[in-house]
Design an enzyme around this catalytic site. Sequence first.
Site, mmCIF file in Angstrom:
data_model
loop_
_atom_site.group_PDB
_atom_site.id
_atom_site.type_symbol
_atom_site.label_atom_id
_atom_site.label_comp_id
_atom_site.label_asym_id
_atom_site.label_seq_id
_atom_site.Cartn_x
_atom_site.Cartn_y
_atom_site.Cartn_z
ATOM 1 C CG ASP A 194 -1.450 -19.918 2.799
ATOM 2 O OD1 ASP A 194 -0.826 -19.438 3.746
ATOM 3 O OD2 ASP A 194 -0.883 -20.919 1.875
ATOM 4 C CE1 TYR A 214 -2.788 -3.138 0.923
ATOM 5 C CE2 TYR A 214 -4.438 -1.418 0.815
ATOM 6 C CZ TYR A 214 -4.238 -2.650 0.975
ATOM 7 O OH TYR A 214 -5.267 -3.540 0.870
ATOM 8 C CE LYS A 261 1.940 -17.225 0.926
ATOM 9 N NZ LYS A 261 1.400 -18.697 1.142
ATOM 10 C CG ASP A 280 -7.635 -4.645 2.533
ATOM 11 O OD1 ASP A 280 -8.746 -4.476 2.984
ATOM 12 O OD2 ASP A 280 -7.421 -4.330 1.322
#
Length: 413
Positions: free
Chosen positions: A279, A158, A225, A303
Amino acid sequence: MPEKLKVPSEGSPIVLKNGKLVIPDRPIIPFIEGDGIGPDIWRAAQLVFDAAVAKAYSGSKKIAWMEIYAGEKAKKLYNEWLPAETVEAIRSYYIAIKGPLTTPIGGGFRSLNVTLRQVLNLYACIRPVKYYQGVPSPVKNPEKMNVIVFRENTEDVYSGIEWAMGSPEAKKVIDYLNKEFKTHIPQDAGIGIKPISKTASQNLVRKAIEYLKQHNRASLTLVHKGNIMKYTEGAFKEWGYELANDQYAGQFITENELWERYRGNAPQDKKVIKDRIADNMLQQILTRTDEYDVIATPNLNGDYLSDACAAQVGGLGMAPGANIGDYHGLFEATHGTAPKYAGQDKVNPSSVILSGVLMLQYLQWTKAADLIEAAIEKTIMKKQVTYDLARQLEGKVKPLKTSEFGQAIVDNF
Ligand code: NAP
């Protein structure tokens, strides 16, 4: 001196004294009505806030609202989407609340929301997601959902550092990397940069830990991640553990310790710290919902995760949000401007109302906050709901308008 803003004469500003916000009985609070459905939901929300504060404190406290402008209204008034005095007002009054803003489509335009978060360094986006009785849900046990997502708010993908495929900048970066670092980036790639810093990561995790301690919550989960992005997402996890170990020494136990030393029951004076790959987390939050509590995660994961959580307990129309810095707080509805419903007095104002509940809690006006939360639940239990919830409820439920729903909440105090 503000150019177009009218400072209310009956209020006084919130000030910072010895590292603490001092809240007067008539604090001036700037608000941005928002675009699209913004005016509809704001009207209903303001009615609820004022009535709750009046009832909770028998008139001894009152918010002095001050309208500030961003988005389409600002474009008309200032010929700018985000005037400097709007940003300055939030900076000097510390606490503000906003409806959704249109992100104008067009080259080089950055989201107004993202800009506000970055220029005011509102580094923590906080989204509590919990179940209110009576809200229709696609899952069997929606009451198991009760998490607070702390999403880093200023960096990651972002940060707005990206170049289009074929642009001179993208070409320069690709040529440099391919030459200097022997990478094999195709010439027709667009390029985006994902910075994740130790400072911003630890600022976020610190906010999450302080919240956890203050509200006596059981666990902190670092979602990342890092199996793929080792030096950004993986580092986020490492810096999170490092902060907990160094600055909160002896206060946390890991999941291993929980099972090996304490047979799954954490002692009263210890909190559990754990981590999950993003995930996996998206399925865990559905299959093992009640094992999660306070969650800290970089921007993009946050998000996705906060919307996925919200979907289990009524969707975006019910999900509140807050953007918090060291002292500043900008509270906002998490959904967009839903332009097809603009001006129809139709949509659900709960997201901005519950964001106001967070704001009242931040002001420590908890009596008013509790009053609103309880009344929203009571209203929904009576099936007095807007179209979005009505269409999911069993049987034929006549939907209320936005304004009628706001009034129903007040009547249910
Ligand atoms: P959106 O405005 O959030 O609307 C998508 C759908 O969500 C709506 O069509 C509606 O679903 C449902 N919805 C949203 N708000 C609702 C409410 N209060 N009550 C009931 N249902 C609600 O998303 P979008 O259409 O993708 O985005 C429109 C604009 O908003 C864009 O310009 C975007 O940039 C901007 N945006 C702003 C913010 C922000 O200011 N924080 C956040 C996201 C998007 P149904 O059609 O199924 O009824």
